[in-house]
Design a protein around this motif. Structure first.
Motif, PDB file in Angstrom:
ATOM      1  N   GLY A   7       0.745  -1.344   0.069  1.00  0.00           N
ATOM      2  CA  GLY A   7      -0.161   0.156   0.003  1.00  0.00           C
ATOM      3  C   GLY A   7       0.965   1.341   0.065  1.00  0.00           C
ATOM      4  O   GLY A   7       0.305   2.409   0.001  1.00  0.00           O
ATOM      5  N   LEU A   8       2.199   1.262  -0.022  1.00  0.00           N
ATOM      6  CA  LEU A   8       2.811   2.411  -0.004  1.00  0.00           C
ATOM      7  C   LEU A   8       3.645   2.601  -1.473  1.00  0.00           C
ATOM      8  O   LEU A   8       3.551   1.748  -2.104  1.00  0.00           O
ATOM      9  N   PRO A   9       3.960   4.064  -1.608  1.00  0.00           N
ATOM     10  CA  PRO A   9       4.378   4.221  -3.134  1.00  0.00           C
ATOM     11  C   PRO A   9       6.006   3.729  -3.003  1.00  0.00           C
ATOM     12  O   PRO A   9       6.635   3.588  -2.004  1.00  0.00           O
ATOM     13  N   GLU A  10       6.447   3.301  -4.428  1.00  0.00           N
ATOM     14  CA  GLU A  10       7.818   2.776  -4.439  1.00  0.00           C
ATOM     15  C   GLU A  10       8.542   4.035  -4.317  1.00  0.00           C
ATOM     16  O   GLU A  10       8.408   5.357  -4.869  1.00  0.00           O
ATOM     17  N   ILE A  11       9.774   3.836  -3.878  1.00  0.00           N
ATOM     18  CA  ILE A  11      10.730   5.228  -3.595  1.00  0.00           C
ATOM     19  C   ILE A  11      11.655   5.015  -5.001  1.00  0.00           C
ATOM     20  O   ILE A  11      12.591   4.274  -4.544  1.00  0.00           O
ATOM     21  N   THR A  12      11.474   5.804  -6.113  1.00  0.00           N
ATOM     22  CA  THR A  12      12.417   6.126  -7.279  1.00  0.00           C
ATOM     23  C   THR A  12      12.632   7.456  -7.356  1.00  0.00           C
ATOM     24  O   THR A  12      11.963   8.308  -6.972  1.00  0.00           O
ATOM     25  N   PRO A  13      13.466   7.562  -8.645  1.00  0.00           N
ATOM     26  CA  PRO A  13      13.863   9.080  -8.775  1.00  0.00           C
ATOM     27  C   PRO A  13      12.593   9.642  -9.306  1.00  0.00           C
ATOM     28  O   PRO A  13      12.475  11.101  -9.136  1.00  0.00           O
ATOM     29  N   GLU A  14      11.811   9.312  -9.685  1.00  0.00           N
ATOM     30  CA  GLU A  14      10.633  10.013 -10.382  1.00  0.00           C
ATOM     31  C   GLU A  14       9.352  10.256  -9.253  1.00  0.00           C
ATOM     32  O   GLU A  14       8.327  10.539  -9.630  1.00  0.00           O
ATOM     33  N   THR A  15       9.698   9.579  -8.113  1.00  0.00           N
ATOM     34  CA  THR A  15       8.591   9.690  -7.051  1.00  0.00           C
ATOM     35  C   THR A  15       8.072  11.214  -6.742  1.00  0.00           C
ATOM     36  O   THR A  15       9.345  11.908  -6.511  1.00  0.00           O
ATOM     37  N   LEU A  67      21.988  11.232  -5.942  1.00  0.00           N
ATOM     38  CA  LEU A  67      20.519  10.430  -6.178  1.00  0.00           C
ATOM     39  C   LEU A  67      20.367   9.206  -5.421  1.00  0.00           C
ATOM     40  O   LEU A  67      19.507   8.858  -4.905  1.00  0.00           O
ATOM     41  N   GLY A  68      21.391   8.423  -5.772  1.00  0.00           N
ATOM     42  CA  GLY A  68      21.396   6.794  -5.159  1.00  0.00           C
ATOM     43  C   GLY A  68      21.325   7.142  -3.567  1.00  0.00           C
ATOM     44  O   GLY A  68      20.541   6.252  -2.865  1.00  0.00           O
ATOM     45  N   ARG A  69      22.081   7.941  -3.017  1.00  0.00           N
ATOM     46  CA  ARG A  69      22.042   8.204  -1.498  1.00  0.00           C
ATOM     47  C   ARG A  69      20.831   8.576  -1.111  1.00  0.00           C
ATOM     48  O   ARG A  69      20.283   8.089  -0.168  1.00  0.00           O
ATOM     49  N   LEU A  70      20.157   9.402  -1.870  1.00  0.00           N
ATOM     50  CA  LEU A  70      19.001   9.679  -1.522  1.00  0.00           C
ATOM     51  C   LEU A  70      17.933   8.729  -1.567  1.00  0.00           C
ATOM     52  O   LEU A  70      17.191   8.498  -0.262  1.00  0.00           O
ATOM     53  N   ILE A  71      17.851   8.207  -2.614  1.00  0.00           N
ATOM     54  CA  ILE A  71      16.602   7.145  -2.825  1.00  0.00           C
ATOM     55  C   ILE A  71      17.109   5.958  -1.794  1.00  0.00           C
ATOM     56  O   ILE A  71      16.199   5.410  -0.938  1.00  0.00           O
ATOM     57  N   ASN A  72      18.451   5.475  -1.664  1.00  0.00           N
ATOM     58  CA  ASN A  72      18.255   4.339  -0.646  1.00  0.00           C
ATOM     59  C   ASN A  72      18.434   4.702   0.951  1.00  0.00           C
ATOM     60  O   ASN A  72      17.811   4.223   1.685  1.00  0.00           O
ATOM     61  N   THR A  73      18.882   5.923   1.250  1.00  0.00           N
ATOM     62  CA  THR A  73      18.484   6.372   2.554  1.00  0.00           C
ATOM     63  C   THR A  73      17.002   6.520   2.842  1.00  0.00           C
ATOM     64  O   THR A  73      16.739   5.963   3.987  1.00  0.00           O
TER      65      THR A  73
END
Length: 179
Positions: A7-15, A67-73
């Motif tokens: 039920g939660l959104p995927e956390i991707t660069p386009e979120t 970007l990878g650090r933001l998404i993964n954190t």
């Protein structure tokens, strides 16, 4: 840990930032800890305007966070699996493009006071851009990299280039594409 919690959104660069924080408000403090630039999102008007349109890719550029650090954190804080690191964050170019050096500023807007009052310059900038003749520039000063606005202008066919000109001060120049 699963790739996506039910039920939660995927956390991707386009979120979109607003959608993410609406679904997972506990990520707000994690976000603030990644860059001092993100503290500006505590301004409710800025959060409502910029947060609604900004993707995490753009948020990474604004905070100068890979970007990878933001998404993964954010994914780790949400209890999701990390993804492969993405290279870079699509920030400003390092050298001044020729169209900037050969152009003359026709319109200049210091948007810092507007933003401090909770307003956003997006509508004003997008209204002024069609009035630029070849070789004319629109100069915008903001307290952060206006990544969503830059992307919108580029989607409409305009050029954009930014530089950090001091603490909490970015200069962004817009011009007609190919001119």
């Amino acid at each position: 840990m699963s790739g996506k919690r039910e039920g939660l959104p995927e956390i991707t660069p386009e979120t979109r930032l607003a959608a993410l924080l609406e679904a997972l408000p506990e990520l707000e403090e994690t976000l603030y800890g990644l860059s001092p630039a993100y503290a500006k999102l505590k301004n409710p008007v800025l959060r409502k305007t910029v947060g609604r349109v900004a993707t995490l890719r753009q948020v990474a550029r604004v905070g100068d966070v890979p970007l990878g650090r933001l998404i993964n954190t954010l994914r780790a804080a949400a209890g999701m699996e990390e993804t492969a690191e993405e290279e870079g964050n699509g920030g400003q170019g390092e050298s001044t493009p020729g169209w900037v050096g050969s152009g003359a500023v026709k319109v200049a807007l210091d948007a810092r006071p507007l933003i401090e009052q909770g307003e956003h310059p997006m509508a004003q900038v997008l209204k002024e851009l069609p009035g630029l003749a070849p070789g004319e520039l629109f100069e915008l000063l903001t307290p952060f990299l206006p990544a969503p606005l830059i992307d919108m202008a580029r989607e409409k066919g305009y050029r954009a280039w930014s530089e950090n000109v001091g603490e909490d001060q970015y200069r962004t120049l817009f011009g007609a594409a190919g001119k």
